[in-house]
Structures are given as structure tokens and as C-alpha cells.
Scaffold this motif. Structure first.
Motif, PDB file in Angstrom:
ATOM      1  N   LEU A  37       1.000  -1.329  -0.137  1.00 43.04           N
ATOM      2  CA  LEU A  37       0.067   0.043  -0.002  1.00 43.04           C
ATOM      3  C   LEU A  37       0.903   1.432  -0.110  1.00 43.04           C
ATOM      4  O   LEU A  37       0.297   2.260   0.331  1.00 43.04           O
ATOM      5  N   LYS A  38       2.160   0.981  -0.328  1.00 43.51           N
ATOM      6  CA  LYS A  38       2.980   2.195  -0.240  1.00 43.51           C
ATOM      7  C   LYS A  38       2.475   3.289  -1.055  1.00 43.51           C
ATOM      8  O   LYS A  38       1.924   3.328  -2.187  1.00 43.51           O
ATOM      9  N   ASP A  39       2.617   4.610  -0.057  1.00 45.01           N
ATOM     10  CA  ASP A  39       1.982   5.944  -0.519  1.00 45.01           C
ATOM     11  C   ASP A  39       0.687   6.068  -0.392  1.00 45.01           C
ATOM     12  O   ASP A  39       0.157   7.240  -0.576  1.00 45.01           O
ATOM     13  N   GLN A  40      -0.162   4.977  -0.261  1.00 47.66           N
ATOM     14  CA  GLN A  40      -1.657   5.320  -0.098  1.00 47.66           C
ATOM     15  C   GLN A  40      -1.730   5.852   1.477  1.00 47.66           C
ATOM     16  O   GLN A  40      -0.937   5.292   2.359  1.00 47.66           O
ATOM     17  N   ARG A  41      -2.688   6.663   1.401  1.00 45.47           N
ATOM     18  CA  ARG A  41      -2.878   7.413   2.891  1.00 45.47           C
ATOM     19  C   ARG A  41      -3.727   6.363   3.809  1.00 45.47           C
ATOM     20  O   ARG A  41      -4.373   5.534   3.487  1.00 45.47           O
ATOM     21  N   PHE A  42      -3.470   6.451   5.079  1.00 46.50           N
ATOM     22  CA  PHE A  42      -4.222   5.981   5.944  1.00 46.50           C
ATOM     23  C   PHE A  42      -4.603   6.743   7.341  1.00 46.50           C
ATOM     24  O   PHE A  42      -4.029   7.642   7.520  1.00 46.50           O
ATOM     25  N   PRO A  43      -5.679   6.328   7.942  1.00 44.03           N
ATOM     26  CA  PRO A  43      -6.425   7.182   9.209  1.00 44.03           C
ATOM     27  C   PRO A  43      -5.419   6.963  10.411  1.00 44.03           C
ATOM     28  O   PRO A  43      -4.879   5.910  10.545  1.00 44.03           O
ATOM     29  N   LEU A  44      -5.338   8.430  11.128  1.00 48.36           N
ATOM     30  CA  LEU A  44      -4.725   8.295  12.267  1.00 48.36           C
ATOM     31  C   LEU A  44      -5.111   7.136  13.146  1.00 48.36           C
ATOM     32  O   LEU A  44      -4.438   6.554  13.890  1.00 48.36           O
ATOM     33  N   HIS A  45      -6.509   6.987  13.163  1.00 53.65           N
ATOM     34  CA  HIS A  45      -6.941   5.908  14.109  1.00 53.65           C
ATOM     35  C   HIS A  45      -6.435   4.645  13.909  1.00 53.65           C
ATOM     36  O   HIS A  45      -6.281   3.746  14.715  1.00 53.65           O
ATOM     37  N   ASP A  46      -5.613   4.451  12.610  1.00 51.19           N
ATOM     38  CA  ASP A  46      -4.992   3.076  12.224  1.00 51.19           C
ATOM     39  C   ASP A  46      -3.320   3.056  12.461  1.00 51.19           C
ATOM     40  O   ASP A  46      -2.821   2.243  11.813  1.00 51.19           O
ATOM     41  N   LEU A  47      -2.949   4.141  13.161  1.00 49.66           N
ATOM     42  CA  LEU A  47      -1.535   4.589  13.161  1.00 49.66           C
ATOM     43  C   LEU A  47      -0.960   3.219  14.059  1.00 49.66           C
ATOM     44  O   LEU A  47      -1.266   2.680  15.170  1.00 49.66           O
ATOM     45  N   PRO A  48      -0.068   2.217  13.339  1.00 49.79           N
ATOM     46  CA  PRO A  48       0.448   1.311  13.813  1.00 49.79           C
ATOM     47  C   PRO A  48       1.415   1.504  15.025  1.00 49.79           C
ATOM     48  O   PRO A  48       2.063   2.474  14.907  1.00 49.79           O
ATOM     49  N   ALA A  49       1.594   0.803  15.912  1.00 52.01           N
ATOM     50  CA  ALA A  49       2.804   0.587  16.837  1.00 52.01           C
ATOM     51  C   ALA A  49       4.106   0.505  16.201  1.00 52.01           C
ATOM     52  O   ALA A  49       4.251   0.241  15.092  1.00 52.01           O
ATOM     53  N   GLY A  50       5.259   1.390  16.644  1.00 51.24           N
ATOM     54  CA  GLY A  50       6.472   1.573  16.063  1.00 51.24           C
ATOM     55  C   GLY A  50       7.117   2.603  16.717  1.00 51.24           C
ATOM     56  O   GLY A  50       6.824   2.857  17.763  1.00 51.24           O
ATOM     57  N   PRO A  51       8.220   2.921  16.034  1.00 50.43           N
ATOM     58  CA  PRO A  51       8.993   3.913  16.725  1.00 50.43           C
ATOM     59  C   PRO A  51       8.321   5.234  17.194  1.00 50.43           C
ATOM     60  O   PRO A  51       7.715   5.820  16.263  1.00 50.43           O
ATOM     61  N   LEU A  52       8.706   5.795  18.364  1.00 57.85           N
ATOM     62  CA  LEU A  52       8.118   7.041  18.820  1.00 57.85           C
ATOM     63  C   LEU A  52       8.994   8.317  18.532  1.00 57.85           C
ATOM     64  O   LEU A  52      10.006   8.146  19.362  1.00 57.85           O
ATOM     65  N   ILE A  53       8.970   9.163  17.721  1.00 56.76           N
ATOM     66  CA  ILE A  53      10.263   9.987  17.484  1.00 56.76           C
ATOM     67  C   ILE A  53       9.541  11.360  17.744  1.00 56.76           C
ATOM     68  O   ILE A  53       8.912  12.006  16.818  1.00 56.76           O
ATOM     69  N   ARG A  54       9.508  11.741  18.938  1.00 59.73           N
ATOM     70  CA  ARG A  54       8.885  13.003  19.387  1.00 59.73           C
ATOM     71  C   ARG A  54       9.926  14.206  18.889  1.00 59.73           C
ATOM     72  O   ARG A  54       9.445  15.211  18.254  1.00 59.73           O
ATOM     73  N   ASN A  55      11.432  14.134  18.415  1.00 61.70           N
ATOM     74  CA  ASN A  55      11.788  15.172  17.885  1.00 61.70           C
ATOM     75  C   ASN A  55      12.130  14.956  16.248  1.00 61.70           C
ATOM     76  O   ASN A  55      12.766  15.661  15.881  1.00 61.70           O
ATOM     77  N   GLU A  56      11.125  14.398  15.724  1.00 63.12           N
ATOM     78  CA  GLU A  56      10.963  14.112  14.037  1.00 63.12           C
ATOM     79  C   GLU A  56      10.811  15.683  13.773  1.00 63.12           C
ATOM     80  O   GLU A  56      10.197  16.505  14.233  1.00 63.12           O
ATOM     81  N   ALA A  57      11.600  16.028  12.744  1.00 64.67           N
ATOM     82  CA  ALA A  57      11.923  17.318  11.968  1.00 64.67           C
ATOM     83  C   ALA A  57      10.763  17.728  11.496  1.00 64.67           C
ATOM     84  O   ALA A  57       9.906  16.785  10.537  1.00 64.67           O
ATOM     85  N   LEU A  58       9.710  18.743  11.908  1.00 64.35           N
ATOM     86  CA  LEU A  58       8.696  19.190  11.098  1.00 64.35           C
ATOM     87  C   LEU A  58       9.150  20.571  11.057  1.00 64.35           C
ATOM     88  O   LEU A  58       9.445  21.383  12.016  1.00 64.35           O
ATOM     89  N   PRO A  59       8.353  21.061   9.868  1.00 58.60           N
ATOM     90  CA  PRO A  59       8.647  22.631  10.007  1.00 58.60           C
ATOM     91  C   PRO A  59       7.978  23.460  10.913  1.00 58.60           C
ATOM     92  O   PRO A  59       6.763  23.185  11.512  1.00 58.60           O
ATOM     93  N   SER A  60       8.554  24.501  11.468  1.00 61.12           N
ATOM     94  CA  SER A  60       7.684  25.364  12.168  1.00 61.12           C
ATOM     95  C   SER A  60       6.664  26.001  11.738  1.00 61.12           C
ATOM     96  O   SER A  60       6.776  26.220  10.351  1.00 61.12           O
ATOM     97  N   CYS A  61       6.031  26.586  12.356  1.00 61.19           N
ATOM     98  CA  CYS A  61       4.601  27.049  11.628  1.00 61.19           C
ATOM     99  C   CYS A  61       4.671  28.660  12.032  1.00 61.19           C
ATOM    100  O   CYS A  61       4.515  29.072  12.929  1.00 61.19           O
ATOM    101  N   SER A  62       4.701  29.555  10.905  1.00 58.06           N
ATOM    102  CA  SER A  62       4.514  30.752  10.996  1.00 58.06           C
ATOM    103  C   SER A  62       3.883  31.404   9.987  1.00 58.06           C
ATOM    104  O   SER A  62       3.487  30.995   8.929  1.00 58.06           O
TER     105      SER A  62
END
Ligand code: SF4
Length: 254
Positions: free
Chosen positions: A217-242
């Protein structure tokens, strides 16, 4: 007198960019500091904003949306989408449009891009040669980590989400996040995670934020409710919002 406009986003980089701008132009120009209130940010962001006003030695102007109650979930509900290649409606409705209504011709905008983001500034300037911007962090070669350290050395406590390990003080459950980031939000802020997952499910598959990275299913979207267990990366880089990042991103994707 030319207005120089610093957008304070409750992040370390925008705080340092504002402080440097005041040091360089505070005596010679009309330096304005603006901030957009968002209901979905951690409440400690307000404490940080107040501390920074003391550090800056002047108050900031807070802009607050009334149409959507400054609430990203309400934007998604009424717009019936969460993000697209053209950006996210939350930052457009709750930040960019407030700035557009507030700004004046001739304003010089301060970008809080850090040294890691110099290519974004180059792209913006190339596409907008007539739009005056300054980027003090890039001019001085300051990275995100430098900014965090500078804020702390000034005696300020960073916003709580930084202390938890997140990379910035964006909304809790920023739609620019990826899988690892959302696992962190699910664990740390289950109510906010559920609220976002619920509105995503309510709008439907076109609103799903995440995509499968591999497998059939690579590149297909999936819902947050189905987010599988896996690495938890709090410091994942995401753009700041301004206000201004969004403005720049609009230029990339126009
Ligand atoms: S921080 Fe993220 S969720 Fe909040 S307004 Fe910006 S893009 Fe939207």
C-alpha cells in the motif's frame, strides 16, 4: 518610518530572530512583534510568550482569529480538508489571513529561518525579488540548536513541548508531522490525538494525514486511528509554523 515585522511563533528560533532584530533595528526603525494565538497550542506557549516580552523589553501584538475560534479542528471541519500540496488551511486561516489584514505596504518581514533552512530563504527571495525580508538567524549562521541554547542562556525556560523532546512548539498534533511524531502525540496527548483522528475520519480518506511508507500500500494514505505501533520520534523534524513560512510555502507550491 519603515516597519520591521517580527513574527513570534512561541518557538526558540523566532524568539532569537526577534531579539536580534530588536538589537539591530530597535532604535532606528519601527519594529513590530506579532503573534497569532492558536487554541491548539500547549498552554505553556503563553507563558513563554510573556517571558519573551520581558526579554524583548516590549509587548507584542497578539492576533486572534474569531471566525474559527482560533481552533484548527474547526477550520478542518468547516473547510472539509486538512492539508494538501498547497499547504494547510489551519495556518492559512488562523495565521496568514490575520497577517494579510494587519500588514501595511512597505513592511519588511523578518524570517525566523535557521542556518539549516538557507535554501528556503534563497528560494523565497528568487521568487519574490520585490518583497523585502531579512533573516537574522541565517545571516549569523545560527542553527535551531543554537537558538534553543541562546534562549536558555538568557534565563528563559523553553516551551514545555521542547522539554518533552519535541522539535518545536507547534499545535499539539501538528498536521505537518509524520508517523513517529504522531506516536508521540498519541502517547502524550491522547485527547488531542483523538480529536484530530476523529475529524480526519469524519471528513474521509482524502483528509488522511499519513501515508504508508512501504509494502503493497506504499504511498496510500491511512487514518490516524490506524497508526500502527512503532518507533516514537518526538523530535521528528517538522517545519515550524509561522505567518511567513506559510507565505513561503505558498510560493513553492503555487
Ligand atoms: S502548527 Fe501545524 S496544525 Fe497548527 S496551524 Fe501550524 S500547520 Fe496547522
Amino acid at each position: 518610518m519603515t516597519r520591521i515585522v517580527c513574527q513570534f511563533s512561541c518557538g526558540a528560533a523566532s524568539a532569537v530572530a526577534t531579539k536580534l532584530t530588536l538589537a539591530e533595528f530597535g532604535a532606528s526603525h519601527d519594529v513590530q512583534i506579532i503573534n497569532a494565538f492558536l487554541k491548539n497550542e500547549h498552554p505553556d506557549n503563553r507563558r513563554f510568550a510573556t517571558d519573551c516580552e520581558t526579554w524583548f523589553g516590549r509587548p507584542m501584538t497578539m492576533l486572534r482569529d474569531v471566525k474559527y475560534g482560533a481552533d484548527v479542528i474547526e477550520v478542518f471541519r468547516r473547510k472539509q480538508f486538512i492539508k494538501s500540496r498547497r499547504g494547510a488551511p489551519c495556518s492559512m486561516e488562523l495565521k496568514r489571513k490575520l497577517l494579510d489584514a494587519w500588514k501595511q505596504p512597505g513592511d519588511v518581514m523578518v524570517f525566523g529561518y535557521t542556518a539549516e533552512e538557507s535554501d528556503r530563504l534563497d528560494d523565497f527571495r528568487e521568487r519574490n525579488p520585490d518583497r523585502p525580508v531579512i533573516a537574522p538567524l541565517i545571516d549569523k549562521g545560527l542553527t535551531k540548536e543554537d537558538c534553543k541554547a541562546m534562549v536558555q542562556r538568557a534565563g528563559l525556560k523553553l516551551p514545555f513541548m521542547y522539554e518533552q523532546g519535541y522539535e518545536n512548539a507547534n499545535c499539539i498534533g501538528c498536521v505537518k508531522g509524520g508517523e513517529g511524531y504522531f506516536r508521540g502525540i498519541r502517547e502524550d496527548y491522547p485527547a488531542e490525538f483523538k480529536e484530530l483522528a476523529d475529524i480526519e475520519a469524519e471528513i474521509g480518506p482524502g483528509a488522511y494525514i499519513l501515508r504508508y511508507r512501504s509494502g503493497p500500500l506504499k504511498d496510500q494514505r491511512f487514518p490516524l486511528h490506524d497508526l500502527p505501533a512503532g518507533p516514537l520520534i518526538r523530535n521528528e523534524a517538522l517545519p515550524s509554523c509561522s505567518f511567513f513560512c506559510e507565505m513561503a510555502e505558498q510560493e513553492y507550491t503555487a
